[in-house]
Design a protein around this motif. Structure first.
Motif, PDB file in Angstrom:
ATOM      1  N   LEU A  15       0.839  -1.207   0.000  1.00 40.59           N
ATOM      2  CA  LEU A  15       0.000   0.000   0.000  1.00 40.59           C
ATOM      3  C   LEU A  15       0.870   1.251   0.000  1.00 40.59           C
ATOM      4  O   LEU A  15       0.542   2.261  -0.619  1.00 40.59           O
ATOM      5  N   GLU A  16       2.035   1.167   0.689  1.00 40.78           N
ATOM      6  CA  GLU A  16       2.956   2.324   0.725  1.00 40.78           C
ATOM      7  C   GLU A  16       3.426   2.656  -0.683  1.00 40.78           C
ATOM      8  O   GLU A  16       3.578   3.812  -1.040  1.00 40.78           O
ATOM      9  N   GLN A  17       3.638   1.617  -1.490  1.00 39.46           N
ATOM     10  CA  GLN A  17       4.164   1.859  -2.842  1.00 39.46           C
ATOM     11  C   GLN A  17       3.177   2.593  -3.748  1.00 39.46           C
ATOM     12  O   GLN A  17       3.587   3.170  -4.741  1.00 39.46           O
ATOM     13  N   VAL A  18       1.885   2.520  -3.412  1.00 35.34           N
ATOM     14  CA  VAL A  18       0.914   3.228  -4.278  1.00 35.34           C
ATOM     15  C   VAL A  18       0.366   4.487  -3.607  1.00 35.34           C
ATOM     16  O   VAL A  18      -0.467   5.174  -4.179  1.00 35.34           O
ATOM     17  N   SER A  19       0.822   4.791  -2.379  1.00 32.01           N
ATOM     18  CA  SER A  19       0.231   5.973  -1.737  1.00 32.01           C
ATOM     19  C   SER A  19       0.981   7.244  -2.150  1.00 32.01           C
ATOM     20  O   SER A  19       2.134   7.197  -2.566  1.00 32.01           O
ATOM     21  N   ASN A  20       0.277   8.360  -2.042  1.00 32.71           N
ATOM     22  CA  ASN A  20       0.802   9.645  -2.506  1.00 32.71           C
ATOM     23  C   ASN A  20       1.107  10.564  -1.318  1.00 32.71           C
ATOM     24  O   ASN A  20       0.365  10.566  -0.343  1.00 32.71           O
ATOM     25  N   PRO A  21       2.163  11.391  -1.437  1.00 29.25           N
ATOM     26  CA  PRO A  21       2.488  12.341  -0.361  1.00 29.25           C
ATOM     27  C   PRO A  21       1.537  13.535  -0.462  1.00 29.25           C
ATOM     28  O   PRO A  21       1.916  14.615  -0.932  1.00 29.25           O
ATOM     29  N   LEU A  22       0.312  13.345  -0.035  1.00 31.48           N
ATOM     30  CA  LEU A  22      -0.758  14.290  -0.344  1.00 31.48           C
ATOM     31  C   LEU A  22      -0.501  15.705   0.167  1.00 31.48           C
ATOM     32  O   LEU A  22      -0.699  16.683  -0.562  1.00 31.48           O
ATOM     33  N   ASN A  23      -0.044  15.831   1.419  1.00 30.73           N
ATOM     34  CA  ASN A  23       0.176  17.180   1.952  1.00 30.73           C
ATOM     35  C   ASN A  23       1.237  17.926   1.144  1.00 30.73           C
ATOM     36  O   ASN A  23       1.116  19.124   0.899  1.00 30.73           O
ATOM     37  N   LYS A  24       2.238  17.198   0.695  1.00 26.77           N
ATOM     38  CA  LYS A  24       3.294  17.815  -0.125  1.00 26.77           C
ATOM     39  C   LYS A  24       2.715  18.287  -1.459  1.00 26.77           C
ATOM     40  O   LYS A  24       2.954  19.409  -1.897  1.00 26.77           O
ATOM     41  N   VAL A  25       1.916  17.417  -2.072  1.00 31.11           N
ATOM     42  CA  VAL A  25       1.348  17.746  -3.392  1.00 31.11           C
ATOM     43  C   VAL A  25       0.428  18.962  -3.287  1.00 31.11           C
ATOM     44  O   VAL A  25       0.457  19.869  -4.125  1.00 31.11           O
ATOM     45  N   LEU A  26      -0.373  18.994  -2.206  1.00 32.12           N
ATOM     46  CA  LEU A  26      -1.343  20.083  -2.057  1.00 32.12           C
ATOM     47  C   LEU A  26      -0.670  21.432  -1.865  1.00 32.12           C
ATOM     48  O   LEU A  26      -1.221  22.468  -2.205  1.00 32.12           O
ATOM     49  N   ASN A  27       0.558  21.428  -1.316  1.00 32.36           N
ATOM     50  CA  ASN A  27       1.203  22.694  -0.967  1.00 32.36           C
ATOM     51  C   ASN A  27       2.357  23.078  -1.885  1.00 32.36           C
ATOM     52  O   ASN A  27       3.115  23.980  -1.583  1.00 32.36           O
ATOM     53  N   ASN A  28       2.471  22.387  -2.994  1.00 36.81           N
ATOM     54  CA  ASN A  28       3.581  22.695  -3.891  1.00 36.81           C
ATOM     55  C   ASN A  28       3.035  22.702  -5.329  1.00 36.81           C
ATOM     56  O   ASN A  28       2.714  21.658  -5.894  1.00 36.81           O
ATOM     57  N   THR A  29       2.952  23.900  -5.900  1.00 40.37           N
ATOM     58  CA  THR A  29       2.324  24.041  -7.218  1.00 40.37           C
ATOM     59  C   THR A  29       3.075  23.243  -8.284  1.00 40.37           C
ATOM     60  O   THR A  29       2.459  22.608  -9.143  1.00 40.37           O
ATOM     61  N   ASP A  30       4.406  23.262  -8.217  1.00 43.37           N
ATOM     62  CA  ASP A  30       5.179  22.537  -9.250  1.00 43.37           C
ATOM     63  C   ASP A  30       4.921  21.037  -9.159  1.00 43.37           C
ATOM     64  O   ASP A  30       4.746  20.355 -10.164  1.00 43.37           O
ATOM     65  N   LEU A  31       4.879  20.576  -7.894  1.00 43.97           N
ATOM     66  CA  LEU A  31       4.659  19.138  -7.699  1.00 43.97           C
ATOM     67  C   LEU A  31       3.244  18.749  -8.164  1.00 43.97           C
ATOM     68  O   LEU A  31       3.040  17.702  -8.788  1.00 43.97           O
TER      69      LEU A  31
END
Ligand SMILES: C[S@@+](CC[C@H](N)C(=O)[O-])C[C@H]1O[C@@H](n2cnc3c(N)ncnc32)[C@H](O)[C@@H]1O
Length: 544
Positions: A66-82
């Motif tokens: 499950l770790e291999q398919v999970s996303n770093p959501l807080n990082k994605v939400l706070n970084n426009t480039d990401l």
């Protein structure tokens, strides 16, 4: 001009509360950080099934954690480039399977980790399609993606079967491009999965029968006796122009040329819905035209509403009241010597006929939505109650609504007792026994378990019908049902996941439930062209 539309039909949508003014501050402006909301859906909802069963299963099948398919959501939400890196177009995506909600599930390459993966949910894509998708939303566990292009269609995809111009953007139907027999097979698979996921002990003990072939609906289109289109004024919209009037849309797909939507992601403008019955379709056209007139003349003062369109069937034309055409005449369809109108008043009393019996109920209360399949369902339910030919039978009808099952079985039983939480439905169940000149059905208002206080039927001669809402029965009810120990239980359900959970609980967790066997499990296709399936499970006591 008639005001009936705006006065009686509309359910007001609450206005948003006042917008708070920002507090005055002298310090440096804080950068607002977005925090991901924790997803904790009810386990038997489509999202619950996706998170707790379908995603882990795909991981297992592809040797992923499950770790291999999970996303770093807080990082994605706070970084426009990401975010731009995650919200991307991906080509050559193979759809692996359907979700329980009729959406395609796929594995995408991970946008950051070279050998990582993401699980994508792609509405309108089907197993074995090779497609191009655009990811538009990242979640912890998966991503949501729009279907942009079908590169190589699944062998089951038959585009020329699609009959609705809105298919592919309207959220109502999922299966139009699939041959009807294949739709039925997919629905059977949904039931099989539901029992694997929610009845794992019964599955591993081999205590479940093979799921039967899904029973077809006589009508594949034109079957829905109730539709509920809505509209909503957006803030940016000219208030003198009719807003879109129709159903919710799904994403922003571009694989089909669907008529333009001005407000993507919100309500679609739908002129006609071909799964509705003829009179309900006419009602949709009438109410759309009425809304246009009312908006143009400035008579609609609220932000939005849901409109009820419900078929009403009468022997006598003079009894009809309902939706009117632009010239003010009542719309009526005549069919097999009966007259039908489309009722828009939530509180109106409407009638339906099933196997020659008349059922009255309040227009916005529950009644089954596909009249064409009801004789088949009732036949099946009745033949599985194991009723004695002598007529020495008793019936309990839990979650009885306006009495459909009790009244339909009345001629084969000595006595029946129905229970239902809605006071309105109980009132009409009582009225329906009178209308049909029936004298052996009793109904009580209350939670389903209330019937055990009242019941004095001999257990060995009593069969029980259960037909709860989507969330299923609760444990208190299941325990009391097991204590009551009827000879037979026929469990009808519009959510096969909660049904499977309840059957597992009943047979494995209750003392007397252990004496029961699951005789059969089968689906009925109440809603062709959609992913929905009605499940019927039959349980019998080993000895009686
Ligand atoms: C799926 S409908 C079935 C109605 C009926 N059997 C029919 O076919 O027309 C479920 C019904 O359960 C009722 N209901 C919901 N929760 C209930 C509860 N806790 N106890 C009794 N009835 C309940 C609803 O009001 C609704 O009428």
């Amino acid at each position: 001009m008639s005001f009936a539309f705006s006065r009686s039909v509309l359910k007001r949508i609450p206005m948003p509360s006042k917008i708070a003014m920002p507090a005055v501050s002298n310090g440096p402006r804080k950068v607002k950080r977005h925090r991901a909301k924790k997803q904790n859906p009810e386990p038997t909802t489509p999202l619950g099934v996706l998170l707790n069963h379908e995603i882990p299963e795909i991981c297992k099948e592809h040797n992923l954690t499950l770790e291999q398919v999970s996303n770093p959501l807080n990082k994605v939400l706070n970084n426009t480039d990401l975010r731009a890196k995650y919200n991307r177009v991906v080509e050559s995506v193979r759809i692996l399977k359907y979700s329980s909600n009729g959406e395609g599930l796929a594995l995408l390459p991970h946008p950051e980790i070279p050998d990582g993966k993401q699980i994508a949910v792609v509405p309108f894509a089907m197993p074995e399609d090779i497609v191009t998708v655009r990811v538009f939303m990242t979640k912890d566990t998966h991503v949501d993606a729009d279907l942009l292009k079908i590169e190589n269609p699944s062998p089951l995809r038959k585009q020329d079967l699609i009959r609705c111009q809105y298919f592919g953007a309207c959220s109502g139907c999922q299966y139009q491009p699939i041959e009807y027999d294949d739709q039925l097979n997919f629905k059977r698979q949904t039931i099989i999965n539901a029992y694997r996921y929610f009845a794992p002990r019964l599955t591993s003990m081999g205590r479940l029968p093979e799921v039967g072939a899904t029973v077809a609906s006589p009508l594949k289109y034109g079957y829905r006796t109730k539709l509920t289109p809505h509209y909503q004024f957006s803030r940016h919209q000219d208030p003198s122009v009719r807003p879109n009037f129709g159903f919710g849309s799904k994403g922003r797909p571009s694989w089909r040329d669907v008529p333009k939507r001005d407000y993507p992601g919100e309500v679609m403008d739908i002129e006609d819905c071909i799964i509705g019955t003829d009179i309900v379709r006419q009602g949709l056209r009438n109410e759309r035209a009425q809304l246009e007139k009312l908006v143009e003349s400035g008579q609609v003062k609220h932000k939005g509403a849901t409109v009820l369109l419900r078929e009403d069937t009468r022997r006598n034309r003079e009894e009809l009241k309902g939706s009117t055409a632009e010239d003010g005449t009542l719309s009526i369809v005549e069919q097999n010597g009966m007259f039908k109108t489309c009722v828009t008043d939530n509180n109106a009393i409407v009638s339906e006929y099933v196997n020659g019996l008349r059922f009255d109920f309040v227009a916005n209360e529950f009644f089954q939505n596909n009249n064409s399949i009801l004789p088949k369902v009732l036949d099946y339910v009745k033949s599985n109650l194991a009723l004695d030919e002598s007529g020495d039978n008793y019936l309990v009808d839990a979650y009885c609504g306006s009495g459909l099952f009790s009244i339909s079985c009345a001629s084969s039983v000595r006595k029946s007792l129905g229970v239902e939480i809605s006071a309105h439905s109980i009132k009409f169940a009582k009225r329906n026994v009178e209308l049909n000149d029936i004298h052996n059905c009793e109904f009580i208002e209350g939670k389903a378990e209330k019937l055990f206080e009242k019941i004095d039927f001999p257990k060995d001669k009593t069969s029980v019908i259960l037909d709860p809402p989507r969330k299923g029965c609760d444990e208190v009810f299941m325990k009391q049902l097991a204590e009551f120990y009827p000879k037979r239980i026929v469990y009808v359900s519009c959510n096969v996941h909660s049904q499977a959970r309840d059957v597992e609980y009943f047979l494995t967790e209750t003392e007397k439930g252990k004496d029961y066997k699951v005789e059969s499990i089968i689906g009925f296709d109440f809603f062709p062209q959609t992913h929905h399936v009605e499940g019927v499970a039959v349980l019998s006591r080993a000895t009686y």
